[in-house]
Design a protein around this motif. Structure first.
Motif, PDB file in Angstrom:
ATOM      1  N   ALA A   5       0.837  -1.202   0.000  1.00  0.00           N
ATOM      2  CA  ALA A   5       0.000   0.000   0.000  1.00  0.00           C
ATOM      3  C   ALA A   5       0.869   1.248   0.000  1.00  0.00           C
ATOM      4  N   GLY A   6       0.473   2.219  -0.820  1.00  0.00           N
ATOM      5  CA  GLY A   6       1.195   3.484  -0.834  1.00  0.00           C
ATOM      6  C   GLY A   6       2.336   3.538  -1.828  1.00  0.00           C
ATOM      7  N   LEU A   7       2.654   2.423  -2.512  1.00  0.00           N
ATOM      8  CA  LEU A   7       3.726   2.417  -3.503  1.00  0.00           C
ATOM      9  C   LEU A   7       3.159   2.716  -4.883  1.00  0.00           C
ATOM     10  N   THR A   8       3.929   3.411  -5.670  1.00  0.00           N
ATOM     11  CA  THR A   8       3.554   3.574  -7.070  1.00  0.00           C
ATOM     12  C   THR A   8       3.699   2.227  -7.770  1.00  0.00           C
ATOM     13  N   GLU A   9       3.094   2.098  -8.923  1.00  0.00           N
ATOM     14  CA  GLU A   9       3.167   0.831  -9.647  1.00  0.00           C
ATOM     15  C   GLU A   9       4.605   0.452  -9.950  1.00  0.00           C
ATOM     16  N   HIS A  41      13.312  -0.583  -1.403  1.00  0.00           N
ATOM     17  CA  HIS A  41      12.262  -0.175  -2.328  1.00  0.00           C
ATOM     18  C   HIS A  41      10.983   0.213  -1.588  1.00  0.00           C
ATOM     19  N   LEU A  42      10.909  -0.099  -0.293  1.00  0.00           N
ATOM     20  CA  LEU A  42       9.764   0.309   0.520  1.00  0.00           C
ATOM     21  C   LEU A  42      10.031   1.612   1.248  1.00  0.00           C
ATOM     22  N   VAL A  43      11.199   1.702   1.900  1.00  0.00           N
ATOM     23  CA  VAL A  43      11.573   2.903   2.655  1.00  0.00           C
ATOM     24  C   VAL A  43      13.076   3.114   2.506  1.00  0.00           C
ATOM     25  N   SER A  44      13.507   4.328   2.739  1.00  0.00           N
ATOM     26  CA  SER A  44      14.941   4.605   2.724  1.00  0.00           C
ATOM     27  C   SER A  44      15.512   4.399   4.123  1.00  0.00           C
ATOM     28  N   ASP A 158       6.036   5.367   6.088  1.00  0.00           N
ATOM     29  CA  ASP A 158       7.133   4.399   6.134  1.00  0.00           C
ATOM     30  C   ASP A 158       6.787   3.246   7.072  1.00  0.00           C
ATOM     31  N   ILE A 159       6.310   3.602   8.248  1.00  0.00           N
ATOM     32  CA  ILE A 159       5.980   2.581   9.246  1.00  0.00           C
ATOM     33  C   ILE A 159       4.864   1.682   8.744  1.00  0.00           C
ATOM     34  N   ALA A 160       3.854   2.283   8.109  1.00  0.00           N
ATOM     35  CA  ALA A 160       2.737   1.496   7.578  1.00  0.00           C
ATOM     36  C   ALA A 160       3.218   0.512   6.511  1.00  0.00           C
ATOM     37  N   ARG A 161       4.133   0.958   5.651  1.00  0.00           N
ATOM     38  CA  ARG A 161       4.654   0.062   4.618  1.00  0.00           C
ATOM     39  C   ARG A 161       5.401  -1.121   5.245  1.00  0.00           C
TER      40      ARG A 161
END
Length: 257
Positions: A5-9, A41-44, A158-161
């Motif tokens: 959720a929250g990521l671009t395609e 790829h999810l968070v830095s 970030d935390i949600a991802r």
């Protein structure tokens, strides 16, 4: 594979491809680094590393091959005893546990004023930390992601991802380390403890909470005492040990390890 959720395609495609590479590397030396690449790829973040904790209180090196910064402080001093002041260590040893560990949510109210924080976080530039709890064959472990330097803390997104990815990350990491990580009795120092022949059990409880970053009121609530009683005990401890600051308290109980 999985769309977060929250990521671009595009980012979701990169995550799926990278996590597939991590799956292919399961059981191989390259797995930790492959998992780290996928998580980026999810968070830095600047560093992924991990520690394991046995039921008897000992700490072990799980994954610290790619340390960013001072390894002596981040790994060696930590394993020598400082880990007993880590909020992650406390949480791992107490259920229930959240999907991911967020340092600033778990830390006591005066944590940033502690000598442990000054030496472990300020000295190394770590500004935020998130961890995945792993249940292995002989130990529990935490695989941490840290932000270091002049960067913001992890955001809610970030935390949600990471919370969304946690079941997959934990399943893969546990499968990888379950058989590979079997610490022997001599692999770590003796379990760290806070003890002193001059102090009573209650005084040692208060010393431990002080070193972990609890305020007088937090200690009182934790132990079911009045704030005034906590202050009296603290004065007695400092008088018995002939010290006057938390830095001296830290040195007395932990620095020599």
């Amino acid at each position: 594979m999985v769309t977060q959720a929250g990521l671009t395609e595009n980012h979701a495609d990169l995550w799926n491809a990278a996590i597939a590479e991590a799956v292919s590397a399961l059981g191989e030396p390259g797995f930790p680094e492959a998992l780290e690449r996928a998580l980026r790829h999810l968070v830095s973040f600047e560093m992924m590393n991990g520690f394991a904790y046995a039921a008897n209180g000992k700490a072990f090196d799980l994954d610290n091959d790619r340390i960013v910064g001072d390894r002596t402080t981040i790994v060696e001093h930590y394993l020598a005893g400082a880990y007993i002041l880590d909020p992650f260590y406390d949480t791992v040893r107490n259920a229930p546990q959240p999907a991911v560990l967020v340092m600033r949510r778990l830390a006591p109210d005066r944590f940033t004023e502690t000598e442990y924080y000054r030496r472990h976080y300020q000295a190394t530039g770590i500004v935020d930390e998130i961890g995945f709890i792993l249940k292995l064959q002989h130990v529990d472990a935490v695989l941490s992601l840290s932000r270091i330097g002049a960067v913001p803390v992890f955001s809610r997104r970030d935390i949600a991802r990471l919370e969304s990815a946690a079941p997959l990350v934990r399943a893969l990491a546990e499968k990888h380390w379950h058989a590979r990580f079997q610490p022997q009795a001599g692999e770590a120092n003796a379990a760290a403890t806070i003890s002193h022949p001059l102090l009573s059990k209650r005084e040692l409880e208060i010393v431990t909470l002080i070193l972990k970053g609890h305020s007088t009121y937090s200690i009182a609530a934790t132990l079911g005492l009045s704030p005034n009683t906590v202050k009296v005990h603290r004065r007695q401890v400092y008088a018995k040990l002939t010290i006057s600051s938390q830095a001296e308290l830290f040195h007395l109980f932990l620095s020599r390890r």
